[in-house]
Every structure is written in C-alpha cells, then in structure tokens.
Design a protein around this motif. Structure first.
Motif, PDB file in Angstrom:
ATOM      1  N   ILE A 104       0.869  -1.176   0.000  1.00  0.00           N
ATOM      2  CA  ILE A 104       0.000   0.000   0.000  1.00  0.00           C
ATOM      3  C   ILE A 104       0.908   1.229   0.000  1.00  0.00           C
ATOM      4  N   ARG A 105       0.797   2.027  -1.042  1.00  0.00           N
ATOM      5  CA  ARG A 105       1.644   3.214  -1.200  1.00  0.00           C
ATOM      6  C   ARG A 105       0.952   4.481  -0.707  1.00  0.00           C
ATOM      7  N   ASP A 106      -0.376   4.464  -0.714  1.00  0.00           N
ATOM      8  CA  ASP A 106      -1.162   5.624  -0.290  1.00  0.00           C
ATOM      9  C   ASP A 106      -2.397   5.084   0.424  1.00  0.00           C
ATOM     10  N   HIS A 107      -2.504   5.378   1.691  1.00  0.00           N
ATOM     11  CA  HIS A 107      -3.636   4.887   2.485  1.00  0.00           C
ATOM     12  C   HIS A 107      -4.835   5.822   2.319  1.00  0.00           C
ATOM     13  N   ASP A 108      -5.226   5.999   1.070  1.00  0.00           N
ATOM     14  CA  ASP A 108      -6.402   6.771   0.704  1.00  0.00           C
ATOM     15  C   ASP A 108      -7.605   6.241   1.476  1.00  0.00           C
ATOM     16  N   ASP A 109      -8.730   6.936   1.399  1.00  0.00           N
ATOM     17  CA  ASP A 109      -9.904   6.519   2.170  1.00  0.00           C
ATOM     18  C   ASP A 109     -10.368   5.093   1.867  1.00  0.00           C
ATOM     19  N   GLU A 116       1.141  -1.576   5.715  1.00  0.00           N
ATOM     20  CA  GLU A 116       1.888  -1.271   4.486  1.00  0.00           C
ATOM     21  C   GLU A 116       1.860  -2.415   3.474  1.00  0.00           C
ATOM     22  N   THR A 136      -4.638   8.531  -8.683  1.00  0.00           N
ATOM     23  CA  THR A 136      -3.456   8.304  -7.866  1.00  0.00           C
ATOM     24  C   THR A 136      -3.205   6.806  -7.757  1.00  0.00           C
ATOM     25  N   LEU A 138      -2.414   3.772  -5.687  1.00  0.00           N
ATOM     26  CA  LEU A 138      -2.555   3.461  -4.267  1.00  0.00           C
ATOM     27  C   LEU A 138      -1.739   2.255  -3.830  1.00  0.00           C
ATOM     28  N   ALA A 139      -1.571   1.274  -4.739  1.00  0.00           N
ATOM     29  CA  ALA A 139      -0.899   0.033  -4.344  1.00  0.00           C
ATOM     30  C   ALA A 139      -0.248  -0.613  -5.556  1.00  0.00           C
ATOM     31  N   TYR A 157     -12.737   4.416  -7.355  1.00  0.00           N
ATOM     32  CA  TYR A 157     -11.643   3.612  -6.827  1.00  0.00           C
ATOM     33  C   TYR A 157     -11.589   2.287  -7.577  1.00  0.00           C
TER      34      TYR A 157
END
Length: 184
Positions: A104-109, A116, A136, A138-139, A157
C-alpha cells in the motif's frame, strides 16, 4: 437510505461481493450489467463494478461512471475504470488467480486502516498498465505495478485484487470503507 449495487459482469466472485456486503449489514443489490444508467442513478447510492471474463462483456458499465455516484471497481471493474478515463489495460504476464503481496503506497480513504503490506488474492490475466490522468496510484506488487488506483474527487476507486475472497486478508475493510464513502 438507498442500497449499494454490485454490477454482475459474469465473474465467478460477484455473488461473493454481494454476500460480503450483506454479511456486513450493508444494504446491497446484485444487478445485471445491462441495467439502464437512469435506473442505477435513481435506485442506488454507490456502485461496485464486479469482475468478469472480458471487457467486451461489461455491458453498459462505463456509462455508470458518468453518474456522479461513488464507484469501486474490482478486477475487471478496475479495467473498465482505467479504460474509461484514459488509462491503459494489457494482458498480464502472471495470468490466473493466485496469492500476491501488495504494498500500500497511499492509504487513501478506500484503503484506510490497512498495514503497508497485505496478502491478497488476484487475477492478473489482464492488468492496468497506465494510471488514468487525475488518478493516484494506491498500491503495487512485484507482479503488477498498478494494483489499486483512486480519484477521490470523483469518488472512483479500483482494485486489481478480490477483497471478497477468504484468501485476501481483512478484505471486508475495503467494503466498510466504501460504505463510509457512499454515506458522505
């Protein structure tokens, strides 16, 4: 409150998505991917684009992305999102279903609350090769550079993996997060 709909794209796990939401006490309906977009706009508060064998069998799913409702794409659903918004999809090198460790690179909503790295169950017969503009990353994983994307402004998403199967650790969290997004 209106239910969330799971759009059946003929994938083997679409009924499991429906069941996963029901088990979380989230009001949900499973609908065919040929349901007119006007019916979807009037009857649901969020849309989950389920998986399936081929984008050519995705019915009118791309039209649902114009409704302004929150959308979560799973596997083929992600490919529909990427294709609609100018990203790229190509055949994957790894092929069929299997276990993958995702970073997980960005813990977006949509991925809030995850560590991680998580083990997931995914098919990489096809995969996104270019993130759409405005989205973006995210993973990612060692198998696929684009495992999840988001456009929070559009509330759209997409995940390559299947949160609804038991092989994915804490998959229900994705659906709880999506439900929260649909309540905003």
């Amino acid at each position: 409150m209106l239910p969330i709909c799971v759009v059946n794209n003929y994938g083997q796990f679409n009924h499991l998505i429906h069941r996963a939401l029901r088990d979380l006490d989230i009001d949900v309906m499973l609908i065919p991917n040929t349901t007119p977009k006007e019916e979807v706009a009037a009857a649901y508060r969020g849309i989950i684009l389920g998986g399936g064998p081929a984008i050519e069998r995705a019915g009118v799913c791309a039209e649902y992305l114009d409704l302004g409702l929150p959308v979560l794409g799973i596997c083929l659903g992600l490919h529909i999102i990427a294709s609609k918004f100018g990203g790229g999809v190509h055949p994957g090198k790894s092929g069929g279903y299997g276990s993958v460790e995702v970073t997980i690179r960005d813990h977006d909503d949509i991925l809030a609350g995850y560590p991680e790295k998580i083990p997931v169950w995914a098919s990489h017969a096809d995969e996104v090769c270019r993130v759409p503009d405005g989205f973006t990353l995210l993973a990612s994983s060692g198998i696929c550079g684009i495992e999840a994307v988001a456009c929070p402004e559009k509330r759209v998403y997409g995940l390559q993996w299947h949160p609804e199967v038991s092989h994915t650790v804490d998959g229900k969290r994705v659906y709880e997060n999506f439900d929260a997004i649909c309540r905003e």
